[in-house]
Design an enzyme around this catalytic site. Structure first.
Site, PDB file in Angstrom:
ATOM      1  N   ASN A 107      -1.416  -0.042 -13.266  1.00 16.32           N
ATOM      2  CA  ASN A 107      -1.628  -0.273 -11.837  1.00 16.32           C
ATOM      3  C   ASN A 107      -2.372  -1.565 -11.537  1.00 16.32           C
ATOM      4  OD1 ASN A 107      -3.489   1.682 -13.189  1.00 16.32           O
ATOM      5  ND2 ASN A 107      -4.743   1.270 -11.383  1.00 16.32           N
ATOM      6  N   GLY A 123       4.523  10.023  -4.738  1.00 14.75           N
ATOM      7  CA  GLY A 123       5.400   9.629  -3.634  1.00 14.75           C
ATOM      8  C   GLY A 123       5.032   8.295  -3.000  1.00 14.75           C
ATOM      9  N   CYS A 182      -8.595   2.791  -6.653  1.00 11.28           N
ATOM     10  CA  CYS A 182      -9.089   4.103  -7.053  1.00 11.28           C
ATOM     11  C   CYS A 182     -10.531   4.054  -7.500  1.00 11.28           C
ATOM     12  CB  CYS A 182      -8.225   4.623  -8.181  1.00 11.28           C
ATOM     13  SG  CYS A 182      -6.529   4.117  -7.956  1.00 11.28           S
TER      14      CYS A 182
END
Ligand SMILES: *Cc1c(COP(=O)(O)O)cnc(C)c1O
Length: 380
Positions: A155, A204, A327
């Site tokens: 990421n 998603g 995050c």
């Protein structure tokens, strides 16, 4: 044509919702509101039919069987279920897990939690390109190892691990292979059989779908236990009422991704080349972090030598970029992924991540590059 500001270049944090996804969701937020687990009337049947169509769409994206897809709230939940669920299903005869140092924070947090419960975890290094060493992986697996967890696409730096080679090793050594594919699903070709993947996490909102939904692929007959107890939905693995709207959204996002992966890829690669060419013409001393190959092109993590990235991000008012992962940003720690790549603290604090995708235009890239060049020149 005037550009709409601000320009969003933080696609690894989340992606915009594809309009076609929203259209697929709407009926289940309005008219067809039934509970998919109500088996006694047509409201329930309609909702259930939507969920099952979505399940097939998710399965098709990764070459799975429909019955092997479990809906979850997102990749964080999927990763928790995969790692803890497989670890505890093999405990105590097997108490060892292998993962890599550049995993997403939620995977590393699962590992630390398992260590507190007495499990042993091996954390593999990454090289200066961001890749693990396959021989080290092979050597780390023992007869006490139950699980190998290696992410598909990182990421922070966009590096793609060699899942097929990792899957072969795991198959040969008879250990479960889990991959966190939150940044990979819908962006790079993934096939659970060709890559010998046993368990895979999907999110998603990283693939133009809605937030709050994800999936876990679990290969038939994989030993795994549920994280929570309840009504026994999703084959007993994930109790709780499903949201048909969110399921339909994820399903549609998967269907579109499968159909348009090549088109997206060509578009994103062109934007990536354009960005790098222009920034290197405008500025000296810009370094791309991680190898240029084995990379998802919609993720460019760049070091701007001698520029403080927090000042850069703050001055780029109309360009939404980030200094690393969303995050762990609450904790304001410097990036452990860049550290593992071998960057100095100084270079880490001069790095930003630029992420773009399906909805990004050439004009936005040009505007962003011009802006970044100007701001960087001011800060040097
Ligand atoms: C975003 C992300 C997650 C978490 O996904 P959520 O669906 O937001 O819980 C996990 N792993 C990676 C690699 C991610 O990029």
């Amino acid at each position: 044509m005037t550009l709409e500001l601000p320009i969003y270049l933080d696609y690894q944090a989340t992606t915009p919702l594809d309009q076609r996804v929203l259209d697929a969701m709407m009926p289940y937020l309005t008219r067809d509101f039934g509970n998919p687990h109500s088996t006694e009337h047509s409201f329930g049947w309609k909702a259930d039919a939507a969920v099952e169509i979505a399940r097939k769409q998710v399965a098709d994206l990764v070459g799975a069987q429909k019955s092997e897809i479990i809906f979850t709230s997102g990749a964080t939940e999927s990763n928790n279920m995969a790692i803890k669920g497989v670890a505890f299903a093999h405990h105590p005869s097997k108490n060892h897990i292998v993962t890599i140092k550049s995993e997403h924070e939620c995977v590393l947090a699962c590992m630390r939690s398992l260590e507190k419960s007495g499990f042993k975890v091996t954390y593999l290094d990454i090289d200066q390109n961001g890749l693990i060493d396959l021989e080290q992986l092979s050597a780390a697996i023992t007869d006490r190892t139950s699980l190998v967890s290696v992410m598909a696409v990182n990421n922070e730096i966009g590096i793609i691990q060699d899942l097929k080679a990792i899957g072969e090793i795991c198959l040969k050594k008879s250990v479960v292979f889990h991959t966190d594919a939150a940044q990979g699903a819908g962006k790079i070709p993934l096939d659970v059989d060709r890559m010998n993947i046993d368990v895979m996490s999907i999110s998603g909102h990283k693939m133009y779908g809605p937030k709050g939904i994800g999936a876990l692929y679990v290969r038939k007959d994989t030993a795994i236990i549920p994280l929570f107890d309840g009504g026994g939905q999703e084959q007993g693995l994930r109790s709780g009422t499903l949201s048909p709207a969110l399921c339909a959204g994820l399903g549609k996002a998967c269907e579109i991704a499968l159909l348009e992966m090549e088109k997206d890829d060509i578009h994103i690669a062109a934007l990536s080349t354009r960005f790098l060419d222009k920034i290197n013409i405008g500025l000296n001393h810009v370094k791309l972090n991680g190898g240029i190959e084995d990379r998802y092109r919609g993720n460019l993590n760049l070091t701007f030598e001698d520029v403080k990235s927090d000042l850069l991000v703050a001055d780029l008012k109309d360009i939404a970029v980030s200094t690393g992962s969303a995050c762990s940003s609450a904790s304001a720690k410097s990036s452990y992924v860049l550290k593992e790549l071998g960057l100095s603290e100084k270079d880490i604090s001069s790095s930003i991540r630029i992420g773009f995708g399906r909805m990004t235009t050439k004009e936005e890239i040009d505007e962003a590059v011009n802006h970044i060049i100007k701001v960087v020149q001011n800060l040097i």
